[in-house]
Scaffold this active site. Structure first.
Site, PDB file in Angstrom:
ATOM      1  N   GLY A 244       0.866  -1.178   0.002  1.00 23.55           N
ATOM      2  CA  GLY A 244      -0.135  -0.171   0.080  1.00 23.55           C
ATOM      3  C   GLY A 244       0.754   1.292   0.008  1.00 23.55           C
ATOM      4  O   GLY A 244       0.730   2.076  -0.831  1.00 23.55           O
ATOM      5  N   PHE A 245       1.958   1.360   1.019  1.00 23.34           N
ATOM      6  CA  PHE A 245       2.812   2.445   0.916  1.00 23.34           C
ATOM      7  C   PHE A 245       2.129   3.645   1.146  1.00 23.34           C
ATOM      8  O   PHE A 245       2.806   4.962   0.831  1.00 23.34           O
ATOM      9  CB  PHE A 245       3.735   2.471  -0.267  1.00 23.34           C
ATOM     10  CG  PHE A 245       4.243   1.017  -0.479  1.00 23.34           C
ATOM     11  CD1 PHE A 245       5.331   0.328   0.649  1.00 23.34           C
ATOM     12  CD2 PHE A 245       4.126   0.518  -1.609  1.00 23.34           C
ATOM     13  CE1 PHE A 245       5.751  -0.737   0.195  1.00 23.34           C
ATOM     14  CE2 PHE A 245       4.669  -0.804  -1.938  1.00 23.34           C
ATOM     15  CZ  PHE A 245       5.659  -1.518  -1.126  1.00 23.34           C
ATOM     16  N   THR A 473       4.077  -6.235   6.410  1.00 23.49           N
ATOM     17  CA  THR A 473       5.189  -5.974   7.134  1.00 23.49           C
ATOM     18  C   THR A 473       5.578  -7.189   8.072  1.00 23.49           C
ATOM     19  O   THR A 473       6.598  -7.221   8.478  1.00 23.49           O
ATOM     20  CB  THR A 473       4.900  -4.915   7.908  1.00 23.49           C
ATOM     21  OG1 THR A 473       3.604  -4.973   8.281  1.00 23.49           O
ATOM     22  CG2 THR A 473       4.776  -3.357   6.953  1.00 23.49           C
ATOM     23  N   PRO A 635      14.102  -9.746  13.398  1.00 22.44           N
ATOM     24  CA  PRO A 635      15.224  -9.172  12.608  1.00 22.44           C
ATOM     25  C   PRO A 635      14.956  -9.557  11.217  1.00 22.44           C
ATOM     26  O   PRO A 635      15.470  -8.827  10.185  1.00 22.44           O
ATOM     27  CB  PRO A 635      16.637  -9.618  13.006  1.00 22.44           C
ATOM     28  CG  PRO A 635      16.180 -10.646  14.345  1.00 22.44           C
ATOM     29  CD  PRO A 635      14.624 -10.557  14.687  1.00 22.44           C
ATOM     30  N   GLY A 705       9.108   0.932  15.347  1.00 16.33           N
ATOM     31  CA  GLY A 705       8.607   0.598  13.943  1.00 16.33           C
ATOM     32  C   GLY A 705       9.993   0.980  12.857  1.00 16.33           C
ATOM     33  O   GLY A 705      10.528   1.607  13.151  1.00 16.33           O
ATOM     34  N   VAL A 706       9.815   0.088  11.787  1.00 12.64           N
ATOM     35  CA  VAL A 706      10.954   0.373  10.828  1.00 12.64           C
ATOM     36  C   VAL A 706      10.343   0.400   9.353  1.00 12.64           C
ATOM     37  O   VAL A 706      11.137   0.530   8.404  1.00 12.64           O
ATOM     38  CB  VAL A 706      11.738  -0.943  10.643  1.00 12.64           C
ATOM     39  CG1 VAL A 706      12.509  -0.990  12.021  1.00 12.64           C
ATOM     40  CG2 VAL A 706      10.916  -2.368  10.545  1.00 12.64           C
ATOM     41  N   GLU A 708       9.207   2.840   7.549  1.00 13.48           N
ATOM     42  CA  GLU A 708       9.565   4.083   6.831  1.00 13.48           C
ATOM     43  C   GLU A 708      10.899   4.645   6.757  1.00 13.48           C
ATOM     44  O   GLU A 708      11.398   5.214   5.858  1.00 13.48           O
ATOM     45  CB  GLU A 708       8.646   5.062   7.088  1.00 13.48           C
ATOM     46  CG  GLU A 708       7.044   4.988   6.716  1.00 13.48           C
ATOM     47  CD  GLU A 708       5.953   5.668   7.409  1.00 13.48           C
ATOM     48  OE1 GLU A 708       5.706   5.537   8.590  1.00 13.48           O
ATOM     49  OE2 GLU A 708       5.343   6.709   6.497  1.00 13.48           O
TER      50      GLU A 708
HETATM   51 MO1  MOS Z   1       2.612   5.232   5.486  1.00 13.79          MO
HETATM   52  S1  MOS Z   1       2.730   6.606   3.917  1.00 13.79           S
HETATM   53  O1  MOS Z   1       2.278   5.892   6.668  1.00 13.79           O
HETATM   54  O2  MOS Z   1       1.570   3.984   4.815  1.00 13.79           O
END
Ligand code: MOS
Length: 741
Positions: A244-245, A473, A635, A705-706, A708
């Protein structure tokens, strides 16, 4: 409460628990519903929909003639502005970004949704959509951001949008070293593997939607509002999504139109939009033009930063790309201006895309820092250490944790940075120029309220549900790990489910917040379950733990046992066979004390490029990322996120650009043949280092969280490496070969 157990799952590189479902094709995506013989709650007569999108970029529809299309085989319904019902809730405010619900004949931008066709089969719908004749009155579109730059305005109708401290102008006047450059990032589009998809059906006034979304509850709320329903009449389900991004944080008009089409046609409707459709009404990262002025003393100490980020937006709804916020806090500097402007154009509404704001913003700042390093004749890492921010000077708050120094050190060591010869063009491999560049990364930490429910059965298995999403994710996996860890159960005895609005509410999967938000809820519901189990046991005469103190009891191997005497105790099964199953719900919110800290993850990226000086072609040959993002739950899935983000950033640096024809206002590369995302052959082995970091402020597990942090700074590291290789400073992305020659 302290839990101890034989095996710990948190922090282990566990394989994805849903991996088998995905590789065997059993994982179901929005357009896979309802599955044959699955018992899914939808009748079998699903119809298929196709969008009609405008082929002019601004004006009016003079007429839509669907008479031929309506007679085509299988066609059930064609909806346009001519016959669309009024959407019960007026599309204003939170709807303005998903306008285009066929409520009038205005065209705001290229590829705007102007109609939807419903037919018995997908092929019939697509063919009929192509036969609908549309007459337009083209009114001319302004899509050239540079032409509109002089009319850039502050967002939100404000008189100013400036974050500032100190006196930048005086700092600039007295500076020994100055950098004053403009950096450009192109419009980019998410290009997730799975375009947006919806399967919707109505039953007795209730609405059920399978949707490819990063936000089931936001989607539910929006649909309820648009169709005049109470929230409990709408169910949104998302079990798997193909990326989705950011574009799937919002329910865009395609989703609402699918629901509308189901209502109007009286059939369940499936709308899986095409790749080309995604270039119309589902947002993209806006183009930015960023002027960065750095002032420094002769030793490279920053005395002033002025970062103005101008981004393009749509004329009908404003979106602001906040690229300068990070410049107000990344480095120690007394005099700072960090401002924003927008240029409204006749384009679709831009939207969030992986690290909105920071991603383009840090590209500009970190290229400017590289230019300052050359001006000061100081190593780029040393320059950053000279300007290291020991606190967030914008908010005047301490960091909850920061291991950026360690990121520089460990990344540089792995990369071999000390062997770099600073002179551009001085490093060669055969007949190729070699360049080494680096960049800092930083992303704000987000966490929102989340709830989760746990069911512990007398057979000793735990089921946890939470209305979060797994956007690829690894949510299923890390939540299973957290629960197994806290309950001291093997992974095989824990099942975790998500993605259904009938589950306890969790926030959207964006802002890299899922691990911290939903993860904290799963953590808390397990802690609460253990407290309840202990209370049950010590109050029960039949328990070997009867009458003992809660504090003396530990969780061990699927049961409760005395800390001092692990032989004394009993299994969960044994407790629950007497008491019946245990149901626990927990809601988890950020602690108030966390407001007294600035919360960010940090990192450092190192890129090696090889440039063919005859052809101007650039290859990434090595890439090292060192990331400090709190506790890393897994990891393997986390490194997967970092690698994906680095590839995303390499695309931004070298290949990706959404191009509009300034004469027609139309997008000219609305497909993946012309919009170039990197492929395997473009990407070398990527090195990822997670720097050990403990943070007791942000949440019980110290998770940041990783998703972004990975992409931020990648383009700068590449651009800086290209300069180091060639001596050419390309300040507008992507760095294509024509800009090198
Ligand atoms: Mo992101 S741009 O917070 O899916």
């Amino acid at each position: 409460m302290k839990t101890e157990k034989k095996e710990s799952f948190i922090g282990k590189p566990i394989d994805r628990v849903d991996g088998r479902l995905k590789v065997t094709g059993q994982a179901k995506y929005a357009a896979d519903y309802p599955a044959v013989d699955s018992g899914d709650p939808a009748p079998a007569d699903v119809a298929f929909a196709a969008l009609i999108q405008s082929t002019v970029s601004r004006g009016k529809i003079k007429n839509i003639d669907s008479s031929e299309a309506e007679k085509m085989p299988g066609v059930i319904k064609i909806i346009s502005y001519k016959n669309a019902p009024k959407i019960p809730a007026k599309p204003v405010e939170d709807f303005d970004d998903s306008l285009h619900l066929l409520q009038d004949n205005t065209i705001h931008h290229d590829r705007q949704n102007i109609g939807i066709v419903v037919a018995d089969t997908f092929e019939q719908a697509v063919l009929a959509a192509s036969r609908v004749k549309v007459d337009y009155e083209y009114a001319g579109a302004a899509v050239d951001m540079d032409a509109g730059l002089s009319k850039a305005k502050y967002p939100g109708g404000k008189k100013n949008a400036i974050r500032s401290r100190g006196d930048f102008q005086s700092a600039l006047n007295s500076a020994s070293l100055k950098v004053d450059q403009t950096y450009i990032t192109p419009a980019e589009i998410h290009s997730m593997m799975e375009p947006h998809a919806t399967t919707a059906f109505w039953k007795n006034g209730s609405l059920h939607v399978w949707e490819s979304t990063q936000a089931i509850f936001n989607t539910r709320n929006k649909l309820a509002k648009a169709f005049g329903l109470s929230n409990d009449k709408v169910t949104v389900v998302t079990k798997f999504i193909g990326g989705g991004f950011g574009t799937k944080l919002n329910a865009w008009s395609n989703t609402l139109l699918a629901v509308l089409a189901a209502k109007e046609s009286g059939r369940p409707v499936k709308l899986a939009i095409s790749r080309a459709n995604t270039f119309g009404n589902t947002g993209n990262r806006p183009r930015t033009v960023q002027r960065v002025i750095l002032a420094a003393d002769k030793n490279g100490k920053l005395t002033g930063i002025n970062h103005e980020c101008v981004s393009e937006t749509s004329r009908f709804a404003e979106f602001t790309e906040d690229g300068s916020d990070i410049s107000a806090r990344l480095y120690s500097c007394p005099n700072v201006i960090a401002s924003l402007k927008v240029v409204p154009l006749d384009i679709g509404k831009p939207t969030w895309m992986r690290a909105p704001g920071e991603c383009p913003g840090i590209y500009a700042l970190e290229c400017a820092m590289d230019e300052l390093a050359y001006a000061a004749k100081i190593d780029p890492i040393k320059l950053r250490m000279i300007n290291y921010a020991e606190k967030d000077e914008h908010q005047n708050l301490p960091w909850s944790s920061k291991s950026l120094k360690e990121c520089y050190e460990q990344g540089a060591l792995k990369f071999g940075w000390q062997k770099r010869s600073p002179q551009p063009g001085s490093m060669k491999r055969g007949d190729r120029l070699v360049g080494w560049g680096m960049s800092t990364a930083s992303h704000p930490f987000y966490r929102m309220k989340s709830a989760a429910k746990l069911n512990l059965s007398p057979n000793g298995t735990a089921t946890i549900v939470c209305g979060t999403q797994d956007i690829g994710t690894g949510t299923y996996t890390i939540m299973t790990q957290i629960a197994a860890d806290l309950l001291a159960l093997p992974l095989s005895k824990v099942s975790f489910d998500l993605g259904d609005t009938s589950m306890p509410e969790a926030p959207l999967s964006g802002g890299s917040m899922t691990a911290a938000s939903a993860g904290s809820a799963v953590h808390d519901v397990c802690v609460s379950a253990i407290e309840k189990l202990i209370a049950l046991a010590i109050a029960d005469k039949q328990s070997p733990l009867f009458g003992l103190k809660a504090g003396d009891i530990q969780v061990l191997d699927g049961g409760l046992y005395l800390k001092a005497k692990p032989g004394t105790g009993e299994s969960y099964e044994s407790i629950l066979k007497r008491s019946g199953p245990l149901h626990v719900t927990a809601s988890s919110s950020p602690a108030e004390k966390s407001d007294k800290y600035s919360k960010h993850s940090f990192g450092a990226h190192f890129a090696e490029v090889e440039v063919d000086s005859d052809l101007g072609t650039i290859r990434i040959t090595r890439f090292v990322s060192a990331i400090g993002a709190g506790k890393i739950l897994n990891p393997k899935t986390a490194a997967n996120q970092i690698k994906g983000g680095v590839i995303f950033g390499i695309g931004m640096a070298l290949t990706e650009e959404l191009v509009r024809d300034h004469r027609s206002g139309r997008i000219i590369n609305a497909d993946l043949a012309e919009y170039h995302i990197p492929v395997h052959a473009d990407i070398p082995e990527l090195d990822v280092i997670f720097v050990e970091e403990r943070d007791s402020i942000i949440n019980p597990m110290g998770v940041k969280g990783v998703g972004e942090i990975a992409v931020i700074g990648v383009a700068a590291a590449v651009a800086n490496a290209v300069f180091h290789a060639t001596g050419k400073r390309v300040r507008d992305l992507p760095i294509t070969l024509d800009k090198i020659l």
